[in-house]
Design an enzyme around this catalytic site. Structure first.
Site, PDB file in Angstrom:
ATOM      1  N   TYR A 109       0.871  -1.176   0.000  1.00 59.31           N
ATOM      2  CA  TYR A 109       0.000   0.000   0.000  1.00 59.31           C
ATOM      3  C   TYR A 109       0.906   1.224   0.000  1.00 59.31           C
ATOM      4  O   TYR A 109       1.865   1.298   0.765  1.00 59.31           O
ATOM      5  CB  TYR A 109      -0.895   0.025   1.255  1.00 59.31           C
ATOM      6  CG  TYR A 109      -1.697   1.298   1.342  1.00 59.31           C
ATOM      7  CD1 TYR A 109      -2.969   1.370   0.785  1.00 59.31           C
ATOM      8  CD2 TYR A 109      -1.163   2.444   1.932  1.00 59.31           C
ATOM      9  CE1 TYR A 109      -3.687   2.565   0.812  1.00 59.31           C
ATOM     10  CE2 TYR A 109      -1.876   3.638   1.959  1.00 59.31           C
ATOM     11  CZ  TYR A 109      -3.135   3.684   1.402  1.00 59.31           C
ATOM     12  OH  TYR A 109      -3.832   4.862   1.424  1.00 59.31           O
ATOM     13  N   GLU A 197      -2.975   7.742  -4.157  1.00 58.27           N
ATOM     14  CA  GLU A 197      -3.006   6.437  -3.497  1.00 58.27           C
ATOM     15  C   GLU A 197      -2.764   5.346  -4.524  1.00 58.27           C
ATOM     16  O   GLU A 197      -3.443   5.304  -5.552  1.00 58.27           O
ATOM     17  CB  GLU A 197      -4.358   6.216  -2.820  1.00 58.27           C
ATOM     18  CG  GLU A 197      -4.387   4.939  -1.993  1.00 58.27           C
ATOM     19  CD  GLU A 197      -5.780   4.636  -1.442  1.00 58.27           C
ATOM     20  OE1 GLU A 197      -6.725   4.457  -2.256  1.00 58.27           O
ATOM     21  OE2 GLU A 197      -5.930   4.589  -0.208  1.00 58.27           O
TER      22      GLU A 197
END
Ligand code: GDP
Ligand code: MN
Length: 399
Positions: A109, A197
């Protein structure tokens, strides 16, 4: 403003973030031939909507043939996808992105966000890629690596290397990761983003670092200096009420309640919403008509509020300094004369030209309920809404 995954990948790619080769399509047929152009034998079809969580909701399908691509596309095009990020209404799928599938070794992530409390760009990473950051924070909080960027010097290479080591990367891969993270930071800074992101950011079997997914959000107040980004706006993905408001230059945020609010000033708009709640009602929107609003602007705001089907009562609350109560009153009269409504309308005017404003409303003989203070106005609108619900039908003549 949000953009699509394929657009974010393109922008990030211009700064040096690598992602698998892919192509955009507006129909199943186009998806199939664009896939043939890509070559290879496994592809991923991805619904382009402004929301994450598509994988679990059927918006990401791995395919191994033309037929599979077309079937996957037919299940997506024209449908609404509902994920925990879309709200219950869901988001329509009108574009898909087809991408060469990748042999994933590890998923990470990676997020860059504007942290308002520290007033810095914060980098958030985890080895638990693929899961949403909220899940990671709940289930594996110790896996989260954070670093903040000192604005005067920008993101330093050693910070990127430290993160790479904490993620367990080794050898040449460290350099690839440093390049990717630095590129994300430059894109964030140069394009006035508020969020980048990449989830998952993957390490492939042959040591490459690729963005398999990408999301970017931009600061609306900085869009004027990035016309290439403003052009990426996709209105089909936005709340239609907010779209109409933006087109009319009104500050509007749609909410779930049924009392429409027309207010001047953001502070007063918030206070009005609080007071409505305190009186037992639920606001349908936040709307700030701004200073110096002309009758036409007020009428526009009124029509915008009434175009929301959920609105069952309206409260106009104006504390006029720069504004003029007589103009506001004229706007209300104009809107109600052109499009009569059958829901109760409460008006509270205060400040500049209040007597003229009240006179205009009284002379119009429209069924407007007048109030002299905010608390009285909020109580009246909630009471009027309740008795209207029990007594009257809620069919409205306006659109
Ligand atoms: P999201 O659910 O909206 O966040 O969509 P993603 O683009 O992140 O895709 C969801 C998941 O699909 C990812 O976490 C990956 O595990 C998987 N996925 C996406 N692209 C590929 C690919 O090229 N190869 C493989 N094996 N899996 C993929
Ligand atoms: Mn994702």
């Amino acid at each position: 403003m949000d953009i699509h995954e394929y657009q974010a990948k393109d922008l990030l790619g211009q700064f040096g973030v690598e992602s698998p080769p892919g192509a955009l399509a507006y129909s199943p047929e186009q998806a199939a031939y664009r896939t043939r152009e890509l070559g290879g034998d496994r592809w991923v079809v991805k619904a382009q909507v402004h929301a994450g969580g598509r994988g679990k909701a059927g918006g990401v399908k791995v395919c191994a043939s033309d037929t599979e691509i077309q079937i996957a596309c037919k299940e997506m095009f024209g449908k609404k996808i509902v994920t925990h990020q879309t709200g219950s209404e869901g988001k329509g799928i009108y574009r898909v992105y087809v991408e060469s599938a990748v042999a994933i070794k590890t998923e990470f992530y990676l997020g860059l966000v504007l942290d308002r409390s520290s007033q810095r760009v914060m980098i958030v990473c985890s080895k638990e890629g693929g899961m949403e950051i909220e899940e990671i924070a709940a289930e594996q909080p110790e896996s989260i690596i954070r670093a903040s960027v000192e604005p005067a010097v920008g993101l330093r290479e050693f910070q990127c290397r430290d993160i790479a080591f904490e993620l367990g990367l080794e050898g040449n891969v460290v350099q690839n990761f440093v390049r990717t993270l630095s590129a994300c930071y430059r894109a964030f800074r140069d394009l006035d983003a508020t969020m980048v992101e990449i989830n998952p950011l993957v390490l492939t079997e042959n040591g490459r670092i690729l963005a398999l997914d990408a999301k970017m959000t931009f600061d609306d107040n900085a869009l004027f200096r990035h016309s290439q980004i403003s052009e990426l706006r996709d209105k089909s993905q936005e709340d239609p009420r907010e779209c109409r408001a933006a087109d009319r230059g009104l500050n509007y945020v749609g909410l779930d309640g049924n009392i429409g609010c027309i207010v001047n000033g953001a502070g007063l708009a918030m206070a009005t919403m609080d007071t409505i709640k305190h009186a037992g009602g639920e606001p349908a929107n936040f709307l700030d008509i701004g200073g110096g609003a002309t009758p036409e602007r007020v009428a526009k705001a009124f029509r915008l509020v009434m175009s929301d089907d959920k609105v069952e009562a309206v409260l106009v609350n104006i504390f006029a300094g720069i504004n003029r109560c007589d103009w506001v009153a004229e706007g209300v009269v104009q809107a109600l004369t052109e499009n009569p409504v059958s829901v109760p309308v409460v008006v509270r005017l205060s400040g500049t030209n209040v007597e003229e404003g009240n006179k205009i409303l009284a002379a119009s003989e429209l069924p407007v309920i007048m109030a002299s203070s905010l608390s009285e106005a909020a109580t009246s609108v909630v009471e009027a809404w309740r008795s209207h619900l029990t007594n009257g039908s809620l069919t409205r003549a306006v659109q």
